[in-house]
Design a protein around this motif. Structure first.
Motif, PDB file in Angstrom:
ATOM      1  N   ASP A 187       0.834  -1.213   0.000  1.00  0.00           N
ATOM      2  CA  ASP A 187       0.000   0.000   0.000  1.00  0.00           C
ATOM      3  C   ASP A 187       0.864   1.256   0.000  1.00  0.00           C
ATOM      4  N   ASP A 188       2.014   1.208   0.689  1.00  0.00           N
ATOM      5  CA  ASP A 188       2.944   2.345   0.689  1.00  0.00           C
ATOM      6  C   ASP A 188       3.496   2.571  -0.713  1.00  0.00           C
ATOM      7  N   VAL A 189       3.792   1.480  -1.428  1.00  0.00           N
ATOM      8  CA  VAL A 189       4.314   1.584  -2.791  1.00  0.00           C
ATOM      9  C   VAL A 189       3.298   2.284  -3.685  1.00  0.00           C
ATOM     10  N   ARG A 190       2.036   1.883  -3.558  1.00  0.00           N
ATOM     11  CA  ARG A 190       0.979   2.512  -4.366  1.00  0.00           C
ATOM     12  C   ARG A 190       0.856   4.006  -4.030  1.00  0.00           C
ATOM     13  N   ALA A 191       0.958   4.335  -2.746  1.00  0.00           N
ATOM     14  CA  ALA A 191       0.879   5.738  -2.315  1.00  0.00           C
ATOM     15  C   ALA A 191       2.069   6.536  -2.848  1.00  0.00           C
ATOM     16  N   ILE A 192       3.256   5.955  -2.810  1.00  0.00           N
ATOM     17  CA  ILE A 192       4.464   6.625  -3.326  1.00  0.00           C
ATOM     18  C   ILE A 192       4.305   6.902  -4.811  1.00  0.00           C
ATOM     19  N   ARG A 193       3.822   5.928  -5.556  1.00  0.00           N
ATOM     20  CA  ARG A 193       3.659   6.107  -7.010  1.00  0.00           C
ATOM     21  C   ARG A 193       2.604   7.157  -7.342  1.00  0.00           C
ATOM     22  N   ALA A 194       1.575   7.226  -6.531  1.00  0.00           N
ATOM     23  CA  ALA A 194       0.480   8.172  -6.796  1.00  0.00           C
ATOM     24  C   ALA A 194       0.803   9.587  -6.321  1.00  0.00           C
ATOM     25  N   SER A 195       1.770   9.723  -5.428  1.00  0.00           N
ATOM     26  CA  SER A 195       2.074  11.013  -4.809  1.00  0.00           C
ATOM     27  C   SER A 195       2.724  11.987  -5.793  1.00  0.00           C
ATOM     28  N   THR A 196       2.393  13.269  -5.586  1.00  0.00           N
ATOM     29  CA  THR A 196       3.022  14.340  -6.373  1.00  0.00           C
ATOM     30  C   THR A 196       4.087  15.060  -5.546  1.00  0.00           C
ATOM     31  N   GLU A 197       4.299  14.622  -4.308  1.00  0.00           N
ATOM     32  CA  GLU A 197       5.322  15.224  -3.449  1.00  0.00           C
ATOM     33  C   GLU A 197       6.707  14.895  -4.003  1.00  0.00           C
ATOM     34  N   SER A 198       7.695  15.654  -3.560  1.00  0.00           N
ATOM     35  CA  SER A 198       9.066  15.410  -4.026  1.00  0.00           C
ATOM     36  C   SER A 198       9.553  14.057  -3.491  1.00  0.00           C
ATOM     37  N   GLN A 199      10.486  13.484  -4.220  1.00  0.00           N
ATOM     38  CA  GLN A 199      11.063  12.203  -3.803  1.00  0.00           C
ATOM     39  C   GLN A 199      11.793  12.354  -2.473  1.00  0.00           C
ATOM     40  N   ARG A 200      12.410  13.499  -2.251  1.00  0.00           N
ATOM     41  CA  ARG A 200      13.124  13.744  -0.991  1.00  0.00           C
ATOM     42  C   ARG A 200      12.142  13.739   0.192  1.00  0.00           C
ATOM     43  N   THR A 201      10.994  14.368   0.031  1.00  0.00           N
ATOM     44  CA  THR A 201       9.964  14.401   1.089  1.00  0.00           C
ATOM     45  C   THR A 201       9.453  12.998   1.373  1.00  0.00           C
ATOM     46  N   LEU A 202       9.178  12.235   0.295  1.00  0.00           N
ATOM     47  CA  LEU A 202       8.694  10.859   0.449  1.00  0.00           C
ATOM     48  C   LEU A 202       9.747   9.977   1.133  1.00  0.00           C
ATOM     49  N   ALA A 203      10.999  10.195   0.768  1.00  0.00           N
ATOM     50  CA  ALA A 203      12.084   9.408   1.359  1.00  0.00           C
ATOM     51  C   ALA A 203      12.146   9.627   2.867  1.00  0.00           C
ATOM     52  N   LYS A 204      12.013  10.882   3.312  1.00  0.00           N
ATOM     53  CA  LYS A 204      12.021  11.172   4.752  1.00  0.00           C
ATOM     54  C   LYS A 204      10.822  10.519   5.439  1.00  0.00           C
ATOM     55  N   ARG A 205       9.656  10.613   4.828  1.00  0.00           N
ATOM     56  CA  ARG A 205       8.436  10.064   5.430  1.00  0.00           C
ATOM     57  C   ARG A 205       8.538   8.550   5.634  1.00  0.00           C
ATOM     58  N   TYR A 206       9.099   7.843   4.652  1.00  0.00           N
ATOM     59  CA  TYR A 206       9.140   6.385   4.705  1.00  0.00           C
ATOM     60  C   TYR A 206      10.464   5.833   5.242  1.00  0.00           C
ATOM     61  N   GLY A 207      11.368   6.722   5.614  1.00  0.00           N
ATOM     62  CA  GLY A 207      12.647   6.271   6.173  1.00  0.00           C
ATOM     63  C   GLY A 207      13.520   5.560   5.147  1.00  0.00           C
ATOM     64  N   MET A 208      13.516   6.087   3.942  1.00  0.00           N
ATOM     65  CA  MET A 208      14.278   5.485   2.841  1.00  0.00           C
ATOM     66  C   MET A 208      15.136   6.564   2.178  1.00  0.00           C
ATOM     67  N   GLY A 209      16.008   6.122   1.281  1.00  0.00           N
ATOM     68  CA  GLY A 209      16.786   7.058   0.492  1.00  0.00           C
ATOM     69  C   GLY A 209      15.985   7.549  -0.704  1.00  0.00           C
ATOM     70  N   GLN A 210      16.352   8.701  -1.205  1.00  0.00           N
ATOM     71  CA  GLN A 210      15.663   9.270  -2.379  1.00  0.00           C
ATOM     72  C   GLN A 210      15.780   8.341  -3.576  1.00  0.00           C
ATOM     73  N   GLN A 211      16.917   7.693  -3.706  1.00  0.00           N
ATOM     74  CA  GLN A 211      17.122   6.793  -4.847  1.00  0.00           C
ATOM     75  C   GLN A 211      16.137   5.612  -4.800  1.00  0.00           C
TER      76      GLN A 211
END
Length: 173
Positions: free
Chosen positions: A134-158
């Protein structure tokens, strides 16, 4: 026709003695090995010690050879295992030691066999996964920056980039 001399007979005798003693030692190891095997119509199940990954385990003594039971079975009933090669299971049963269920391969062959048979652990089933499908689907659908998403999910931007480009988590629709 030349006659065989005493010295030649002695050398031949020693060779034959060595050959037969090796054969009988091999038979002794096979018999000892088979005492720990439950033969069924499908697989031969190892009933001896089992390691933490679910594979049969044998003594590390020089007489008994390699530590995993399926490797020893291959060597006893099929032949030598080339250096750097693995013994793989056709049946995908770690405790199986049936010689015709075993084949030689490389680590790459093992991975390809695992993927072909659908045994690969991927996605949220992997113990190291930080996110769910479900997080993957949310990440793909999001228009937020990759950096913001990376911080939210505790992952790297890459990692976020690889998810968005469907390079990672390909199986999630």
């Amino acid at each position: 026709m030349p006659l065989i001399g005493i010295a030649q007979i002695s050398v031949l005798g020693e060779f034959l003695f060595h050959l037969f003693s090796c054969y009988y030692r091999l038979m002794d190891i096979r018999e000892r090995f088979l005492k720990h095997v439950n033969k069924t119509t499908r697989c031969w199940f190892w009933t001896g010690a089992i390691n933490d990954k679910g594979y049969g385990w044998v003594s590390r003594s020089k007489k008994l050879g390699p530590p995993r039971a399926h490797r020893l079975s291959y060597e006893l009933f099929v032949g030598r295992i080339p250096k750097g090669r693995w013994v793989l299971h056709k049946c995908d049963v770690p405790l199986c030691v049936r010689p015709n269920h075993l084949f030689i391969g490389t680590p790459k062959d093992n991975t390809q066999d695992m993927l072909r048979k659908g045994r690969a652990v991927r996605g949220e089933k992997a113990s190291w996964s930080k996110i769910k499908e479900d997080d993957v689907r949310a990440i793909r659908a999001s228009t937020e920056s990759q950096r913001t998403l990376a911080k939210r999910y505790g992952m790297g931007q890459q990692s976020i980039s690889l998810i968005k480009r469907r390079i990672n988590w390909k199986h999630v629709v």
